[in-house]
Write a protein that holds these residues in place. Sequence first.
Motif, mmCIF file in Angstrom:
data_model
loop_
_atom_site.group_PDB
_atom_site.id
_atom_site.type_symbol
_atom_site.label_atom_id
_atom_site.label_comp_id
_atom_site.label_asym_id
_atom_site.label_seq_id
_atom_site.Cartn_x
_atom_site.Cartn_y
_atom_site.Cartn_z
ATOM 1 N N ARG A 57 -28.313 29.783 -0.833
ATOM 2 C CA ARG A 57 -27.809 28.791 -0.023
ATOM 3 C C ARG A 57 -26.630 29.314 0.789
ATOM 4 O O ARG A 57 -25.562 29.861 0.169
ATOM 5 C CB ARG A 57 -27.678 27.353 -0.553
ATOM 6 C CG ARG A 57 -28.832 26.936 -1.279
ATOM 7 C CD ARG A 57 -28.607 25.442 -1.882
ATOM 8 N NE ARG A 57 -29.133 24.593 -0.795
ATOM 9 C CZ ARG A 57 -29.033 23.533 -0.885
ATOM 10 N NH1 ARG A 57 -28.753 22.740 -2.218
ATOM 11 N NH2 ARG A 57 -29.259 22.510 0.440
ATOM 12 N N LEU A 58 -26.392 29.158 2.187
ATOM 13 C CA LEU A 58 -25.383 29.304 2.790
ATOM 14 C C LEU A 58 -24.864 28.185 3.581
ATOM 15 O O LEU A 58 -25.668 27.390 3.966
ATOM 16 C CB LEU A 58 -25.810 30.650 3.544
ATOM 17 C CG LEU A 58 -26.593 31.906 3.277
ATOM 18 C CD1 LEU A 58 -27.048 32.799 4.160
ATOM 19 C CD2 LEU A 58 -25.595 32.573 2.247
ATOM 20 N N ALA A 59 -23.582 28.234 3.868
ATOM 21 C CA ALA A 59 -22.829 27.294 4.795
ATOM 22 C C ALA A 59 -23.438 27.395 6.282
ATOM 23 O O ALA A 59 -23.782 28.294 6.981
ATOM 24 C CB ALA A 59 -21.490 27.516 4.539
ATOM 25 N N GLN A 71 -26.034 36.608 8.818
ATOM 26 C CA GLN A 71 -26.554 38.281 8.891
ATOM 27 C C GLN A 71 -26.187 39.197 7.855
ATOM 28 O O GLN A 71 -26.788 39.953 7.470
ATOM 29 C CB GLN A 71 -25.653 38.560 10.232
ATOM 30 C CG GLN A 71 -26.021 39.890 10.939
ATOM 31 C CD GLN A 71 -25.547 40.223 12.126
ATOM 32 O OE1 GLN A 71 -24.602 39.555 12.464
ATOM 33 N NE2 GLN A 71 -26.066 41.171 12.788
ATOM 34 N N PRO A 72 -24.575 38.840 7.266
ATOM 35 C CA PRO A 72 -24.479 40.019 6.513
ATOM 36 C C PRO A 72 -25.328 40.022 5.079
ATOM 37 O O PRO A 72 -25.695 41.101 4.471
ATOM 38 C CB PRO A 72 -22.887 39.839 5.826
ATOM 39 C CG PRO A 72 -22.642 38.573 6.817
ATOM 40 C CD PRO A 72 -23.734 38.267 7.738
ATOM 41 N N VAL A 73 -25.590 38.650 4.525
ATOM 42 C CA VAL A 73 -26.480 38.508 3.477
ATOM 43 C C VAL A 73 -27.561 39.201 3.802
ATOM 44 O O VAL A 73 -28.703 39.498 2.842
ATOM 45 C CB VAL A 73 -26.362 37.005 2.923
ATOM 46 C CG1 VAL A 73 -27.455 36.916 2.064
ATOM 47 C CG2 VAL A 73 -24.937 36.673 2.525
ATOM 48 N N GLY A 74 -28.437 38.612 4.932
ATOM 49 C CA GLY A 74 -29.803 39.125 5.354
ATOM 50 C C GLY A 74 -29.992 40.477 5.440
ATOM 51 O O GLY A 74 -30.945 41.218 4.811
ATOM 52 N N GLN A 90 -37.379 35.501 2.864
ATOM 53 C CA GLN A 90 -37.718 34.727 4.029
ATOM 54 C C GLN A 90 -37.019 33.671 4.026
ATOM 55 O O GLN A 90 -36.035 33.514 3.039
ATOM 56 C CB GLN A 90 -39.364 33.833 3.920
ATOM 57 C CG GLN A 90 -39.328 33.089 2.602
ATOM 58 C CD GLN A 90 -40.635 32.372 2.494
ATOM 59 O OE1 GLN A 90 -41.560 33.027 2.238
ATOM 60 N NE2 GLN A 90 -40.600 30.995 2.450
ATOM 61 N N THR A 91 -36.438 33.033 5.193
ATOM 62 C CA THR A 91 -35.655 31.902 5.439
ATOM 63 C C THR A 91 -35.935 30.617 4.730
ATOM 64 O O THR A 91 -37.279 30.673 4.568
ATOM 65 C CB THR A 91 -35.299 31.861 6.802
ATOM 66 O OG1 THR A 91 -36.299 31.308 7.535
ATOM 67 C CG2 THR A 91 -34.761 32.807 7.508
ATOM 68 N N LEU A 98 -29.309 26.366 5.585
ATOM 69 C CA LEU A 98 -29.253 27.923 6.085
ATOM 70 C C LEU A 98 -29.310 28.446 4.707
ATOM 71 O O LEU A 98 -28.919 28.170 3.687
ATOM 72 C CB LEU A 98 -28.038 28.012 6.604
ATOM 73 C CG LEU A 98 -27.765 29.492 7.176
ATOM 74 C CD1 LEU A 98 -28.911 29.501 8.666
ATOM 75 C CD2 LEU A 98 -26.459 29.535 7.971
ATOM 76 N N GLY A 99 -30.176 29.362 4.744
ATOM 77 C CA GLY A 99 -30.232 30.435 3.493
ATOM 78 C C GLY A 99 -31.686 31.269 3.602
ATOM 79 O O GLY A 99 -32.152 31.201 4.273
ATOM 80 N N PHE A 100 -31.847 31.863 2.258
ATOM 81 C CA PHE A 100 -33.051 32.544 1.967
ATOM 82 C C PHE A 100 -33.841 32.169 0.840
ATOM 83 O O PHE A 100 -32.951 31.790 -0.220
ATOM 84 C CB PHE A 100 -32.672 33.974 1.934
ATOM 85 C CG PHE A 100 -32.006 34.665 3.171
ATOM 86 C CD1 PHE A 100 -32.845 35.226 4.150
ATOM 87 C CD2 PHE A 100 -30.637 34.891 3.373
ATOM 88 C CE1 PHE A 100 -32.222 35.717 5.520
ATOM 89 C CE2 PHE A 100 -29.929 35.302 4.592
ATOM 90 C CZ PHE A 100 -30.718 35.656 5.713
#
Length: 112
Positions: A57-59, A71-74, A90-91, A98-100
Amino acid sequence: MPHFEEFYADKLRGSLGVRDAESVLDLRNASREQAAASIQDMLERSRFAQSKTVAIRLAPPPEGGGETLFQPVGKALLEAKKRGWVDRLQTLPAQDGLGFYIALAGKPASKD
């Protein structure tokens, strides 16, 4: 054409999310450096463990726009996929934010 409950229709569409993952890595309050270290640690540890699925999970972007960790995590996850450490990438579906969603490959089977 049969009709599916929304839960099953989402699975057919491939929108696996937080509720489907075996664990969750919450980076919503992490700095870029903390996120990079957490992702690297997770990937390194996964090479010696059983395969598992993880929701990351991303902010969301701040109001008015701005940079996120997407982008950097992806990029780090894509590189890990190229190395064979990640089987699925996948997203997250929109309702999860937001996250993967990833499936870590885990320790390769021994050839004994």
